[in-house]
Design a protein around this motif. Sequence first.
Motif, PDB file in Angstrom:
ATOM      1  N   ASP A 108     -21.024   2.507   7.972  1.00 32.85           N
ATOM      2  CA  ASP A 108     -19.912   3.257   7.383  1.00 32.85           C
ATOM      3  C   ASP A 108     -18.657   2.809   8.128  1.00 32.85           C
ATOM      4  O   ASP A 108     -18.388   3.250   9.237  1.00 32.85           O
ATOM      5  N   THR A 109     -17.920   1.898   7.496  1.00 35.07           N
ATOM      6  CA  THR A 109     -16.816   1.222   8.190  1.00 35.07           C
ATOM      7  C   THR A 109     -15.494   1.928   7.935  1.00 35.07           C
ATOM      8  O   THR A 109     -15.018   1.966   6.806  1.00 35.07           O
TER       9      THR A 109
ATOM     10  N   THR B  79      -5.696  -0.801   5.294  1.00 33.71           N
ATOM     11  CA  THR B  79      -4.911  -1.999   4.959  1.00 33.71           C
ATOM     12  C   THR B  79      -4.217  -2.505   6.224  1.00 33.71           C
ATOM     13  O   THR B  79      -4.176  -3.701   6.496  1.00 33.71           O
TER      14      THR B  79
ATOM     15  N   ARG C 173      -5.697   4.265  -2.426  1.00 35.18           N
ATOM     16  CA  ARG C 173      -4.663   5.027  -1.739  1.00 35.18           C
ATOM     17  C   ARG C 173      -3.477   5.262  -2.653  1.00 35.18           C
ATOM     18  O   ARG C 173      -2.955   4.324  -3.234  1.00 35.18           O
TER      19      ARG C 173
ATOM     20  N   TRP D  56     -11.581   1.797   8.319  1.00 35.47           N
ATOM     21  CA  TRP D  56     -10.442   0.917   8.609  1.00 35.47           C
ATOM     22  C   TRP D  56      -9.388   1.116   7.533  1.00 35.47           C
ATOM     23  O   TRP D  56      -9.532   1.993   6.682  1.00 35.47           O
TER      24      TRP D  56
ATOM     25  N   THR E 121       0.855  -1.188   0.000  1.00 32.97           N
ATOM     26  CA  THR E 121       0.000   0.000   0.000  1.00 32.97           C
ATOM     27  C   THR E 121       0.891   1.237   0.000  1.00 32.97           C
ATOM     28  O   THR E 121       2.082   1.149   0.269  1.00 32.97           O
TER      29      THR E 121
ATOM     30  N   SER F 226     -20.429   0.903   3.626  1.00 37.58           N
ATOM     31  CA  SER F 226     -19.616   1.848   2.866  1.00 37.58           C
ATOM     32  C   SER F 226     -18.188   1.735   3.386  1.00 37.58           C
ATOM     33  O   SER F 226     -17.969   1.540   4.580  1.00 37.58           O
ATOM     34  N   VAL F 227     -17.222   1.847   2.503  1.00 38.12           N
ATOM     35  CA  VAL F 227     -15.819   1.693   2.910  1.00 38.12           C
ATOM     36  C   VAL F 227     -14.872   2.397   1.964  1.00 38.12           C
ATOM     37  O   VAL F 227     -15.147   2.520   0.786  1.00 38.12           O
ATOM     38  N   GLY F 228     -13.765   2.857   2.503  1.00 37.23           N
ATOM     39  CA  GLY F 228     -12.655   3.304   1.669  1.00 37.23           C
ATOM     40  C   GLY F 228     -12.388   4.788   1.723  1.00 37.23           C
ATOM     41  O   GLY F 228     -11.278   5.223   1.468  1.00 37.23           O
ATOM     42  N   GLU F 229     -13.379   5.571   2.027  1.00 39.12           N
ATOM     43  CA  GLU F 229     -13.211   7.025   2.058  1.00 39.12           C
ATOM     44  C   GLU F 229     -14.411   7.599   2.802  1.00 39.12           C
ATOM     45  O   GLU F 229     -15.414   6.901   2.988  1.00 39.12           O
TER      46      GLU F 229
ATOM     47  N   ARG G 274      -6.683  12.211   5.235  1.00 38.56           N
ATOM     48  CA  ARG G 274      -5.294  11.873   5.574  1.00 38.56           C
ATOM     49  C   ARG G 274      -4.538  13.115   6.048  1.00 38.56           C
ATOM     50  O   ARG G 274      -4.757  14.218   5.549  1.00 38.56           O
TER      51      ARG G 274
ATOM     52  N   ASP H 194      -4.757   9.455   9.678  1.00 42.11           N
ATOM     53  CA  ASP H 194      -5.954  10.241   9.362  1.00 42.11           C
ATOM     54  C   ASP H 194      -6.200  11.293  10.439  1.00 42.11           C
ATOM     55  O   ASP H 194      -5.859  11.084  11.609  1.00 42.11           O
TER      56      ASP H 194
ATOM     57  N   ILE I 280      -7.258  -4.513   0.343  1.00 45.21           N
ATOM     58  CA  ILE I 280      -7.493  -5.168   1.635  1.00 45.21           C
ATOM     59  C   ILE I 280      -8.974  -5.539   1.804  1.00 45.21           C
ATOM     60  O   ILE I 280      -9.296  -6.591   2.377  1.00 45.21           O
ATOM     61  N   THR I 281      -9.872  -4.710   1.299  1.00 44.74           N
ATOM     62  CA  THR I 281     -11.300  -5.020   1.465  1.00 44.74           C
ATOM     63  C   THR I 281     -11.638  -6.353   0.784  1.00 44.74           C
ATOM     64  O   THR I 281     -12.423  -7.147   1.298  1.00 44.74           O
TER      65      THR I 281
HETATM   66  O1  PRX Z   1      -8.186   7.705   4.927  1.00 49.88           O
HETATM   67  C1  PRX Z   1      -8.851   6.573   5.386  1.00 49.88           C
HETATM   68  C2  PRX Z   1      -9.718   6.023   4.268  1.00 49.88           C
HETATM   69  O2  PRX Z   1      -8.932   5.068   3.594  1.00 49.88           O
HETATM   70  C3  PRX Z   1      -7.657   4.939   4.228  1.00 49.88           C
HETATM   71  C4  PRX Z   1      -7.197   3.508   4.179  1.00 49.88           C
HETATM   72  O3  PRX Z   1      -7.016   3.131   2.865  1.00 49.88           O
HETATM   73  P1  PRX Z   1      -6.686   1.630   2.520  1.00 49.88           P
HETATM   74  O4  PRX Z   1      -5.568   1.151   3.360  1.00 49.88           O
HETATM   75  O5  PRX Z   1      -6.519   1.531   1.045  1.00 49.88           O
HETATM   76  O6  PRX Z   1      -7.964   0.808   2.953  1.00 49.88           O
HETATM   77  C5  PRX Z   1      -9.204   1.109   2.380  1.00 49.88           C
HETATM   78  C6  PRX Z   1     -10.220   0.089   2.772  1.00 49.88           C
HETATM   79  C7  PRX Z   1     -10.305  -0.227   4.203  1.00 49.88           C
HETATM   80  C8  PRX Z   1      -7.876   5.431   5.619  1.00 49.88           C
HETATM   81  O7  PRX Z   1      -6.666   5.824   6.225  1.00 49.88           O
HETATM   82  N1  PRX Z   1     -10.948   5.376   4.755  1.00 49.88           N
HETATM   83  C9  PRX Z   1     -11.243   4.059   4.750  1.00 49.88           C
HETATM   84  N2  PRX Z   1     -12.493   3.850   5.189  1.00 49.88           N
HETATM   85  C10 PRX Z   1     -13.021   5.054   5.488  1.00 49.88           C
HETATM   86  C11 PRX Z   1     -12.026   6.029   5.220  1.00 49.88           C
HETATM   87  N3  PRX Z   1     -12.240   7.339   5.449  1.00 49.88           N
HETATM   88  C12 PRX Z   1     -13.438   7.692   5.947  1.00 49.88           C
HETATM   89  N4  PRX Z   1     -14.437   6.826   6.212  1.00 49.88           N
HETATM   90  C13 PRX Z   1     -14.282   5.503   6.005  1.00 49.88           C
HETATM   91  N5  PRX Z   1     -15.289   4.665   6.244  1.00 49.88           N
END
Ligand code: PRX
Length: 664
Positions: free
Chosen positions: A425-426, A430, A542, A428, A274, A399-402, A531, A515, A320-321
Motif C-alpha cells: 500500500d504505497t 505527484t 485529486r 505518495w 495537479t 495499491s495507490v492513490g487513496e 487531506r 495529509d 504521476i503514477t
Molecule cells: O491524499 C493522499 C492520497 O493521494 C494524494 C496524492 O494524490 P496525487 O498527487 O494525485 O497522487 C496520487 C498517486 C500517488 C495524497 O496526498 N494518497 C495517495 N496514495 C495513498 C493516498 N492516501 C492513502 N494511502 C495511499 N496509499
Amino acid sequence: MSTPSSSIESTLVENRVFEPSEAIRKAARISGMEAYNALCAEAEKDFEGFWAQRARETLTWSKPFTKVLDESNKPFYKWFEDGELNASFNCLDRHMGTPVENKTAIIFEADGGEVTKVTYKELLAKVSQFANALKARGVKKGDRVVIYMPMTIEGVVAMQACARIGATHSVVFGGFSAKALQERIQDAGAVAVITANYQLRGGKELPLKSIVDEGIAMGGCDTIKDVIVFQRTPTACNMVAGRDSFMHDVMEGQSTDCPAEMVSAEHPLFVLYTSGSTGKPKGVQHSTGGYLLWANLTMNWTFDLKDNDVFWCTADIGWITGHSYVAYGPLAAGATQIVFEGVPTYPNAGRFWQMIEKHKCTIFYTAPTAIRSLIKAAEGDEKVHPKNWDLTSLRLMGSVGEPINPEAWMWYYKHVGGERCPIVDTFWQTETGGHMITPLPGATPLVPGSCTLPLPGITTAIVDETGNDVPNGAGGILVVKKPWPSMIRTIWGDPERFKKSYFPEELKGYYLAGDGAVRSADRGYFRITGRIDDVLNVSGHRMGTMEIESALVGKTDLVAEAAVVGRPDDLTGEAIVAFVVLKRSRPTGDEAKAIAKELRDWVGKEIGPIAKPKDIRFGDNLPKTRSGKIMRRLLRSIAKGEAITQDTSTLENPAILDQLSENN
Ligand code: PRX
C-alpha cells in the motif's frame, strides 16, 4: 479538513498482521526487517553518502556529479546538480548490449483486446525516430511540449522522445476538457501538442484532437507551433494546414538513431499539473536525476523486481503514477510491462483478471477505487469474480492513490492474491515523484489499511501545527523532515506559491504533504486519514474544491455563489457535493433537476467529467459567519446527512441549514 471515509476508521482497531512468508523474505532484495533497519541506519548516519551511492549504482551518468545535495537556497533543494545524464538513455540505450535488449518492454493491450509487443531495441528505435522528428520540427532542449494522448505505446514514445531531446513534457490526462488543456498549454508556454485523433475506451471512440483544436481556439496559445497527431483510429479528424501533422508522417524517413541530449541532473524532465487549495492547478516541476533515481530504485525496493516479472501498473500516463510506474520506472529497471488502453469494466468487469491470466502478470498495481468497483461487480455477478481466472502468476500486488479500506484490502488479498501475495500500500503524491511510505514485500509485516513505514532515507513524521512531533497514537500533520532526491523542485512559474504551499514557516522548514496521518501505538505504522486542505480525492483523482467552485461561479448568467465539499463514498472514496445559490430564486423539483444537470455539464466542460459534482443542492444562501465566511464544516455535515451537532452560534442565518439539508 476533509473527512476520511468512515469505513477507514475501522483501521483504528485493525489487529490482523500478515508476515512475509519465509520464501518471499529469502528471495527479496531487502530481506527481513533487519535489512530494512540497516538501510535506514545507513541513511541516517551518512545521508548524502547514502543517496550518492544509490545514484551512482542506479543510473548511468555521462558526467559524474561531484556534489550530492545543495541546500544553499532552501527550500529550492538541488540534487546531483553538476552531474549530467539523460532519462531516455537510462531507460533504453543503457539496456542495449545486455540481455534486456531483446526483452519485451511493453505488452500493449488495446481496448478491443488486440495485443502488440515491442522489445527494448524496437522501442529505442521508435523513440529515436520520433525524437528526430521533433527536432526536425524545431523542438529543442528546454522547450515545453504538452502531451494529450491515450494509453498507448505511442504515448510512452512521446514522453520518452521529449526526454531524449531535453524538452520538458507536460502530460494532460485525456479526460480533461478543452478549457483545462488550454490553461495548461498557456501556463507551460508549450511549443507543441502531441495528441491522437481519437481515444478508445470501453468500446467508444472519444475525440482528443477536436478538444485540442477547441482549447487552442480559446486563445492565449500563440506559443504553439505544432500539433502532432497520432492516428489511433481510421476516423478522419480536422487538420489545420501549417500547424498540424500526423505522427507517422513526421516520423517517416527519420533516422532510428538519435543520440540522447545529456542534461544537468536538475533539468526539468516534466511539469505535471495537479490540484491544490486555490482555483488554479499547480505545475509540479520534477528533475531528471533525482526523479529517475527514485522511479528506478523504488521498482527494485517496493516491487522487488525480478528479471522475469511481468509488471502491470493500471494508471494512466496523465497522472504521476503513470509517469513513475509506466513511462519511466519500469523501463529504467528493464522490466516487461503491460500497458492497457481500456477500462476495467469493458467488455465486462472481469477484464483485469482476464488480462492477468492472459499475460501471466506477476506484479499488479492498481487503485482502491478500481478494487472497490470490481468487488461490487463480482458480488453482483459470479461470472466476473476473479475465481474464474487463473491468477497464480501473481506474486505481488500494490495499491495507490487513496486510503484502502481494510475490507477492500482483505478481498484483494484473498480473492486476487490467493492469500499468497503481499500487498504494498504505497503512499505518495505527484509532488513526491515516487513512493514514500510503503511496505517492502520481503520485510514489512502487513496491516490492512496501513501504508506502514517510510522507505529508507525518507524522513516522514507526524507533527502538530507548530512542527513538533506528536506521540504514536495521536493524529497530526504528515511532513517530511529532510529533502529527498525525487521531490518537487518548484511550481512552474510560481516559486512563491511553491514555498508557501509546501514549506510553511511554522513547520520548521519541513515539507507539508497536505495529509493528516496517525502512527499506530504498537508498531509506529502510518495510516493516512485524508487531506487536511481543500483537496478532494475522488476515485483516486485529486480535485480542488476551489477549482470546482470557480468553475461553478464562472457560469455567470446563473450562479451567484457556490461552495464545494467532499462526502465519503463507498465506491469513489469521496464524492463531490456542491451547494449553489442562483442569481434567481431557488429552484425545486424538476426545475432543480434540470439546472443541476446544466451545472454538472458545465463543470464537465470547464474542467472535465471527473470534476462533475455528484450532488448539487440549491439554497437561498450559504451558511456564513457574521463576518461573511462560509462555514464549510457545517456543509460537510449536511453533505454527509449528519445531524448538526457543531456550534452554530456564530452563524448569521441558521435557518439556511434546514433548507440545505432538504433534497430539492
Ligand atoms: O491524499 C493522499 C492520497 O493521494 C494524494 C496524492 O494524490 P496525487 O498527487 O494525485 O497522487 C496520487 C498517486 C500517488 C495524497 O496526498 N494518497 C495517495 N496514495 C495513498 C493516498 N492516501 C492513502 N494511502 C495511499 N496509499
